[in-house]
Design a protein around this motif. Structure first.
Motif, PDB file in Angstrom:
ATOM      1  N   VAL A  85       0.901  -1.134  -0.094  1.00  0.00           N
ATOM      2  CA  VAL A  85       0.002  -0.044  -0.097  1.00  0.00           C
ATOM      3  C   VAL A  85       0.751   1.289  -0.089  1.00  0.00           C
ATOM      4  CG1 VAL A  85      -1.711   1.460   1.432  1.00  0.00           C
ATOM      5  CG2 VAL A  85      -1.876  -1.292   1.045  1.00  0.00           C
ATOM      6  N   HIS A  86       2.019   1.381   1.010  1.00  0.00           N
ATOM      7  CA  HIS A  86       2.504   2.442   1.096  1.00  0.00           C
ATOM      8  C   HIS A  86       4.199   2.302   1.153  1.00  0.00           C
ATOM      9  CE1 HIS A  86       3.072   6.830   1.089  1.00  0.00           C
ATOM     10  NE2 HIS A  86       3.401   6.864   2.568  1.00  0.00           N
ATOM     11  N   GLY A  87       4.853   1.413   0.593  1.00  0.00           N
ATOM     12  CA  GLY A  87       6.492   1.411   0.481  1.00  0.00           C
ATOM     13  C   GLY A  87       6.790   0.959   2.063  1.00  0.00           C
ATOM     14  N   GLN A  88       7.926   1.358   2.294  1.00  0.00           N
ATOM     15  CA  GLN A  88       8.455   1.047   3.692  1.00  0.00           C
ATOM     16  C   GLN A  88       7.903   1.395   4.784  1.00  0.00           C
ATOM     17  OE1 GLN A  88      10.960  -1.228   4.075  1.00  0.00           O
ATOM     18  NE2 GLN A  88      11.006  -0.736   6.043  1.00  0.00           N
ATOM     19  N   ARG A  89       7.383   2.911   4.797  1.00  0.00           N
ATOM     20  CA  ARG A  89       6.671   3.270   5.899  1.00  0.00           C
ATOM     21  C   ARG A  89       5.518   2.478   6.055  1.00  0.00           C
ATOM     22  NH1 ARG A  89       7.070   8.092   8.115  1.00  0.00           N
ATOM     23  NH2 ARG A  89       4.981   8.768   7.749  1.00  0.00           N
ATOM     24  N   GLY A  90       4.825   2.207   5.012  1.00  0.00           N
ATOM     25  CA  GLY A  90       3.496   1.235   5.199  1.00  0.00           C
ATOM     26  C   GLY A  90       3.946  -0.061   5.725  1.00  0.00           C
ATOM     27  N   ALA A  91       5.110  -0.302   5.281  1.00  0.00           N
ATOM     28  CA  ALA A  91       5.422  -1.815   5.939  1.00  0.00           C
ATOM     29  C   ALA A  91       5.585  -1.842   7.394  1.00  0.00           C
ATOM     30  CB  ALA A  91       6.743  -2.299   5.020  1.00  0.00           C
ATOM     31  N   VAL A  92       6.296  -0.858   7.886  1.00  0.00           N
ATOM     32  CA  VAL A  92       6.779  -0.722   9.435  1.00  0.00           C
ATOM     33  C   VAL A  92       5.382  -0.700   9.894  1.00  0.00           C
ATOM     34  CG1 VAL A  92       7.874   0.680  11.183  1.00  0.00           C
ATOM     35  CG2 VAL A  92       9.028   0.112   8.984  1.00  0.00           C
ATOM     36  N   VAL A  93       4.381   0.188   9.560  1.00  0.00           N
ATOM     37  CA  VAL A  93       3.127   0.478  10.381  1.00  0.00           C
ATOM     38  C   VAL A  93       2.438  -0.579  10.350  1.00  0.00           C
ATOM     39  CG1 VAL A  93       0.999   1.919  10.583  1.00  0.00           C
ATOM     40  CG2 VAL A  93       3.263   3.086  10.125  1.00  0.00           C
ATOM     41  N   GLY A  94       2.372  -1.464   9.246  1.00  0.00           N
ATOM     42  CA  GLY A  94       1.611  -2.713   8.836  1.00  0.00           C
ATOM     43  C   GLY A  94       2.054  -3.800   9.871  1.00  0.00           C
ATOM     44  N   ALA A  95       3.339  -4.101   9.903  1.00  0.00           N
ATOM     45  CA  ALA A  95       4.053  -4.837  10.946  1.00  0.00           C
ATOM     46  C   ALA A  95       3.835  -4.437  12.449  1.00  0.00           C
ATOM     47  CB  ALA A  95       5.598  -4.801  10.895  1.00  0.00           C
ATOM     48  N   MET A 129      -3.761  -9.917   7.187  1.00  0.00           N
ATOM     49  CA  MET A 129      -3.987  -9.566   5.877  1.00  0.00           C
ATOM     50  C   MET A 129      -5.169  -8.396   6.190  1.00  0.00           C
ATOM     51  SD  MET A 129      -4.898 -12.996   4.132  1.00  0.00           S
ATOM     52  CE  MET A 129      -3.601 -14.082   3.596  1.00  0.00           C
ATOM     53  N   LEU A 130      -5.723  -8.162   7.230  1.00  0.00           N
ATOM     54  CA  LEU A 130      -6.520  -6.804   7.307  1.00  0.00           C
ATOM     55  C   LEU A 130      -5.694  -5.652   7.892  1.00  0.00           C
ATOM     56  CD1 LEU A 130      -9.265  -5.306   7.561  1.00  0.00           C
ATOM     57  CD2 LEU A 130      -9.379  -6.492  10.202  1.00  0.00           C
ATOM     58  N   MET A 131      -4.905  -5.929   8.864  1.00  0.00           N
ATOM     59  CA  MET A 131      -4.003  -4.698   9.697  1.00  0.00           C
ATOM     60  C   MET A 131      -2.962  -4.359   8.905  1.00  0.00           C
ATOM     61  SD  MET A 131      -5.976  -4.278  12.331  1.00  0.00           S
ATOM     62  CE  MET A 131      -4.797  -3.315  13.398  1.00  0.00           C
ATOM     63  N   GLY A 132      -2.310  -5.224   8.135  1.00  0.00           N
ATOM     64  CA  GLY A 132      -1.193  -4.671   7.441  1.00  0.00           C
ATOM     65  C   GLY A 132      -1.618  -3.793   6.474  1.00  0.00           C
ATOM     66  N   PRO A 133      -2.327  -3.876   5.488  1.00  0.00           N
ATOM     67  CA  PRO A 133      -2.905  -2.935   4.395  1.00  0.00           C
ATOM     68  C   PRO A 133      -3.394  -1.690   5.085  1.00  0.00           C
ATOM     69  CG  PRO A 133      -3.442  -5.202   3.527  1.00  0.00           C
ATOM     70  CD  PRO A 133      -2.896  -5.127   5.169  1.00  0.00           C
ATOM     71  N   LEU A 134      -4.477  -1.831   6.354  1.00  0.00           N
ATOM     72  CA  LEU A 134      -5.135  -0.803   7.012  1.00  0.00           C
ATOM     73  C   LEU A 134      -4.071   0.102   7.492  1.00  0.00           C
ATOM     74  CD1 LEU A 134      -7.446   0.593   8.208  1.00  0.00           C
ATOM     75  CD2 LEU A 134      -7.217  -1.076  10.222  1.00  0.00           C
ATOM     76  N   PHE A 170      -2.358   2.124   4.727  1.00  0.00           N
ATOM     77  CA  PHE A 170      -3.210   3.003   4.235  1.00  0.00           C
ATOM     78  C   PHE A 170      -3.371   4.247   4.866  1.00  0.00           C
ATOM     79  CE2 PHE A 170      -7.590   4.823   4.320  1.00  0.00           C
ATOM     80  CZ  PHE A 170      -7.817   5.368   3.045  1.00  0.00           C
ATOM     81  N   LEU A 171      -3.192   4.020   6.169  1.00  0.00           N
ATOM     82  CA  LEU A 171      -3.557   5.334   7.270  1.00  0.00           C
ATOM     83  C   LEU A 171      -2.463   6.050   7.027  1.00  0.00           C
ATOM     84  CD1 LEU A 171      -5.188   3.759  10.177  1.00  0.00           C
ATOM     85  CD2 LEU A 171      -6.472   5.089   8.406  1.00  0.00           C
ATOM     86  N   ILE A 226       3.187   6.540  16.052  1.00  0.00           N
ATOM     87  CA  ILE A 226       1.800   6.912  16.769  1.00  0.00           C
ATOM     88  C   ILE A 226       0.727   6.314  16.276  1.00  0.00           C
ATOM     89  CG2 ILE A 226      -0.058   8.665  17.075  1.00  0.00           C
ATOM     90  CD1 ILE A 226       2.399  10.534  17.669  1.00  0.00           C
ATOM     91  N   ILE A 227       0.729   6.049  15.002  1.00  0.00           N
ATOM     92  CA  ILE A 227      -0.214   5.352  13.993  1.00  0.00           C
ATOM     93  C   ILE A 227      -0.274   3.940  14.220  1.00  0.00           C
ATOM     94  CG2 ILE A 227      -1.445   4.924  11.861  1.00  0.00           C
ATOM     95  CD1 ILE A 227      -0.453   7.796  11.003  1.00  0.00           C
ATOM     96  N   GLY A 228       0.935   3.453  14.321  1.00  0.00           N
ATOM     97  CA  GLY A 228       1.176   1.916  14.452  1.00  0.00           C
ATOM     98  C   GLY A 228       0.855   1.754  15.950  1.00  0.00           C
ATOM     99  N   GLY A 229       1.113   2.512  16.854  1.00  0.00           N
ATOM    100  CA  GLY A 229       0.868   1.909  18.206  1.00  0.00           C
ATOM    101  C   GLY A 229      -0.613   2.096  18.303  1.00  0.00           C
TER     102      GLY A 229
END
Length: 204
Positions: A89-99, A118-123, A126-127, A154-157
């Motif tokens: 969804v959003h490259g490396q930053r999306g990957a970190v937040v998804g994890a 599969m739900l939380m990673g793309p979410l 996206f955020l 913050i978003i990941g947490g």
């Protein structure tokens, strides 16, 4: 061609077009799911080999090595899926937040959270993408690294906490309900109906 014939032809065309859109949508959805899993097949193979070889009933039983089996399927594989989903969804930053977000559903459930990942990673991806598009580009260059890191954290947490207390238990409940449904059908000797649940689950 009569008026009725032309109406029927337009109706068939519209119905065909709608069917094609639905099919394309399903294929696209399946492609996204496959895109989260396929890059991590090597990890699934590694887990499978370790399981087949070193668990007590395996080919070469070894208690020490067998300790890898549980953490790999509980933590490693779902987090890899969530990481990959966020990255799509959003490259490396999306990957970190998804994890990070995936860890919430992993800890909040007692079963492997592949569906939750599969739900939380793309979410998560996206955020953080939404944040970058709406706010991130407005940050002054001198503060960009600081703001980027804190926004991802913050978003990941927040997503991890939400997954821990809400999404994880919900997904676990759905998974257990589907499993109980399959078991009930088997006990009732309604084996042909098992495919109604099992086949869609194979796709996921």
């Amino acid at each position: 061609m009569t008026t009725n014939d032309s109406r029927e032809a337009r109706g068939e065309t519209a119905e065909t077009s709608r069917g094609q859109r639905i099919r394309v949508g399903v294929q696209r959805f399946g492609g996204h799911l496959a895109g989260m899993v396929m890059p991590n097949i090597g990890a699934f193979i590694a887990w499978g080999l370790i399981t087949a070889m070193f668990i007590p009933t395996g080919w070469i039983p070894n208690e020490d090595i067998a300790e890898l089996v549980g953490p790999m399927i509980t933590y490693l594989l779902p987090v890899l899926i969530g990481y990959t989903g966020g990255r799509i969804v959003h490259g490396q930053r999306g990957a970190v937040v998804g994890a990070i977000a995936t860890m919430g559903v992993v800890v909040g459930a007692e079963i492997p959270m592949f569906l939750g990942a599969m739900l939380m990673g793309p979410l998560g991806g996206f955020l953080i993408k939404l944040w970058d598009e709406k706010v991130g580009h407005k940050v002054a260059p001198g503060f960009k690294m600081l703001v980027d890191n804190f926004s991802a954290g913050i978003i990941g947490g927040v997503l991890a906490v939400a997954g821990l207390f809400s999404i994880g238990p919900v997904v676990e409940g759905i998974t257990k309900a589907l499993g109980n449904g399959v078991q009930w059908l088997v006990d009732a000797h309604l084996l042909p109906l098992v495919s109604v649940i099992v086949e869609p689950a194979k796709v996921l």
